[in-house]
Design a protein around this motif. Structure first.
Motif, PDB file in Angstrom:
ATOM      1  N   VAL A 203       0.838  -1.202   0.000  1.00 30.63           N
ATOM      2  CA  VAL A 203       0.000   0.000   0.000  1.00 30.63           C
ATOM      3  C   VAL A 203       0.873   1.252   0.000  1.00 30.63           C
ATOM      4  N   GLY A 204       0.507   2.208  -0.828  1.00 33.66           N
ATOM      5  CA  GLY A 204       1.240   3.473  -0.854  1.00 33.66           C
ATOM      6  C   GLY A 204       1.162   4.140  -2.206  1.00 33.66           C
ATOM      7  N   TYR A 205       2.025   5.124  -2.422  1.00 36.13           N
ATOM      8  CA  TYR A 205       2.083   5.825  -3.691  1.00 36.13           C
ATOM      9  C   TYR A 205       3.231   5.279  -4.531  1.00 36.13           C
ATOM     10  N   TYR A 206       3.036   5.255  -5.845  1.00 34.05           N
ATOM     11  CA  TYR A 206       4.063   4.780  -6.763  1.00 34.05           C
ATOM     12  C   TYR A 206       4.813   5.989  -7.311  1.00 34.05           C
ATOM     13  N   LEU A 220      -4.243  11.462 -13.000  1.00 33.80           N
ATOM     14  CA  LEU A 220      -3.968  12.505 -13.992  1.00 33.80           C
ATOM     15  C   LEU A 220      -2.910  13.475 -13.498  1.00 33.80           C
ATOM     16  N   SER A 221      -2.811  13.628 -12.184  1.00 36.86           N
ATOM     17  CA  SER A 221      -1.772  14.485 -11.612  1.00 36.86           C
ATOM     18  C   SER A 221      -1.291  13.872 -10.308  1.00 36.86           C
ATOM     19  N   GLY A 222      -0.002  14.058 -10.025  1.00 38.70           N
ATOM     20  CA  GLY A 222       0.574  13.497  -8.808  1.00 38.70           C
ATOM     21  C   GLY A 222       0.829  12.005  -8.930  1.00 38.70           C
ATOM     22  N   HIS A 223       1.320  11.410  -7.842  1.00 40.43           N
ATOM     23  CA  HIS A 223       1.630   9.986  -7.846  1.00 40.43           C
ATOM     24  C   HIS A 223       0.350   9.144  -7.827  1.00 40.43           C
ATOM     25  N   SER A 224       0.399   8.018  -8.503  1.00 42.35           N
ATOM     26  CA  SER A 224      -0.712   7.066  -8.494  1.00 42.35           C
ATOM     27  C   SER A 224      -0.596   6.132  -7.298  1.00 42.35           C
ATOM     28  N   PHE A 225      -1.707   5.471  -6.969  1.00 45.61           N
ATOM     29  CA  PHE A 225      -1.694   4.509  -5.871  1.00 45.61           C
ATOM     30  C   PHE A 225      -1.028   3.218  -6.332  1.00 45.61           C
ATOM     31  N   ALA A 226       0.039   2.828  -5.651  1.00 47.48           N
ATOM     32  CA  ALA A 226       0.767   1.604  -6.019  1.00 47.48           C
ATOM     33  C   ALA A 226      -0.134   0.378  -5.914  1.00 47.48           C
ATOM     34  N   HIS A 227      -0.989   0.333  -4.878  1.00 43.90           N
ATOM     35  CA  HIS A 227      -1.826  -0.852  -4.683  1.00 43.90           C
ATOM     36  C   HIS A 227      -2.853  -1.029  -5.805  1.00 43.90           C
ATOM     37  N   ALA A 244      -6.921 -14.801  -8.673  1.00 41.74           N
ATOM     38  CA  ALA A 244      -6.074 -13.968  -7.823  1.00 41.74           C
ATOM     39  C   ALA A 244      -6.674 -13.912  -6.427  1.00 41.74           C
ATOM     40  N   PHE A 245      -5.815 -14.102  -5.423  1.00 39.96           N
ATOM     41  CA  PHE A 245      -6.201 -13.994  -4.016  1.00 39.96           C
ATOM     42  C   PHE A 245      -5.351 -12.869  -3.431  1.00 39.96           C
ATOM     43  N   LEU A 246      -5.969 -11.730  -3.207  1.00 42.81           N
ATOM     44  CA  LEU A 246      -5.212 -10.523  -2.881  1.00 42.81           C
ATOM     45  C   LEU A 246      -5.656  -9.951  -1.537  1.00 42.81           C
ATOM     46  N   ILE A 247      -4.674  -9.682  -0.680  1.00 43.46           N
ATOM     47  CA  ILE A 247      -4.944  -8.991   0.577  1.00 43.46           C
ATOM     48  C   ILE A 247      -4.794  -7.506   0.296  1.00 43.46           C
ATOM     49  N   VAL A 248      -5.885  -6.777   0.394  1.00 42.52           N
ATOM     50  CA  VAL A 248      -5.921  -5.390  -0.071  1.00 42.52           C
ATOM     51  C   VAL A 248      -6.480  -4.472   1.003  1.00 42.52           C
ATOM     52  N   PRO A 249      -6.159  -3.177   0.941  1.00 48.29           N
ATOM     53  CA  PRO A 249      -6.790  -2.229   1.871  1.00 48.29           C
ATOM     54  C   PRO A 249      -8.280  -2.113   1.571  1.00 48.29           C
TER      55      PRO A 249
END
Length: 333
Positions: A203-206, A220-227, A244-249
């Motif tokens: 989780v975080g910004y890319y 469109l502006s700024g960093h995208s969400f990495a997750h 896919a089995f993903l543990i996500v926020p």
């Protein structure tokens, strides 16, 4: 009770030899942990540029002998390494994306997997493998369900060499061969499409905005969400009808901020299940988490009602039993 006391004694003895090596080599606990298990596996203490010193080599040789490492069962070695990895996370101040995934989550994923994934699905990837806890704990449980047969072909991706070193040790302790790739998982993968992806999504910004532009869900502006990008990448790399089995926020699945992503997601894949995890499972509840189960579009795609449920506190032993009953009812419907 005796087994627990013996395990605690073993842990303290292993922690001691790791700490001796850490102080002697002036390295992180993680590095000393990896080298300790390498030494024990090869029954030889690695010496480079006269380090560790002859005195410390003699000391460790005696202490290693007292561990009787070669007599320990595989499961005990693996559990000790997991506990020592938790210690490393504390001593070396792992960030949130480096923390080992709680092993109980592998049990929950194994329950879900056993209900829906065909036995022909063998190629499995964790594109944020970290120390390998989630992937290896999951496959170990599936191997047990399949009467100890291991025909899985495993791949792990991480861009942190320290994490890959931990995953490598965990691989041979669990006797689960894995192809480990060091790379940014949001760049083109150095491996092909897989039957199943499993991951505790970071989780975080890319930070690489130019690369983020290669994704539908870039900002469109700024960093995208990495997750968010991570989930999109996984979907791109699943075979037709792959899982896919993903543990996500949890925040990406509901609420105002999730609307655009969920609209995109429902067009790309078949959402099979969302299992909200108990609030007391994570020390840092800044990001409550869920297990998101997806299936890629394809001829073998399963059309079924989406299972949406919340797992009760795992301090209550009946919680997993109740989840299993609910899963059985869901599959039978």
């Amino acid at each position: 009770m005796e087994d627990l006391e013996h395990l605690n004694e073993l842990y303290l003895s292993f922690e001691e030899v790791v700490d001796i090596l850490r102080k002697e080599l002036n390295v992180t606990f993680t590095e000393a942990l990896v080298e300790t298990f390498d030494n024990l596996e090869h029954q030889k203490i690695k010496v480079e540029a006269n380090a560790p010193s002859a005195k410390i080599v003699e000391l460790l040789t005696k202490k290693y002998a007292n561990l009787e490492y070669e007599k320990l069962e595989t499961s005990v070695k693996s559990h000790l390494f997991y506990l020592l990895t938790l210690k490393a996370a504390d001593v070396d101040n792992f960030n949130s994306t480096q923390l080992p995934t709680p092993r109980i989550l592998a049990t929950i994923v194994a329950l879900l997997w056993s209900k829906i994934v065909p036995q022909t699905a063998k190629e499995v990837i964790d594109p944020a493998i970290g120390s390998g806890t989630l992937l290896f704990s999951l496959i170990d449980q599936l191997r047990f369900l399949n009467h100890s047969k291991n025909s899985f072909v495993l791949t792990g991706i991480d861009n942190d060499p320290a994490m890959l070193d931990l995953a490598d040790v965990s691989s041979y302790l669990n006797k689960l061969p894995v192809d480990l790739l060091r790379q940014d998982a949001l760049q083109p993968w150095l491996t092909g499409k897989k039957d199943v992806a499993v991951s505790d999504v970071p989780v975080g910004y890319y930070p690489l905005d130019n690369n983020a532009k290669n994704f539908d869900n870039c900002q469109l502006s700024g960093h995208s969400f990495a997750h968010i990008l991570f989930i999109e990448q996984i979907i791109k790399k699943l075979k037709p009808s792959g899982y896919a089995f993903l543990i996500v926020p949890k925040m990406i699945l509901s609420g105002k901020e999730a609307a655009d992503f969920m609209t995109w997601l429902t067009k790309k894949v078949n959402i099979l299940a969302v299992v909200d995890l108990p609030d007391d499972l994570f020390a840092n509840m800044k990001y409550p988490k869920s297990i998101l189960v997806l299936q890629n579009h394809g001829q073998k795609m399963q059309l079924r009602k989406v299972l949406v449920t919340k797992l009760g506190s795992l301090k209550d032993k009946s919680s997993l039993v109740k989840l299993n009953v609910e899963l059985n009812n869901w599959v039978n419907e």
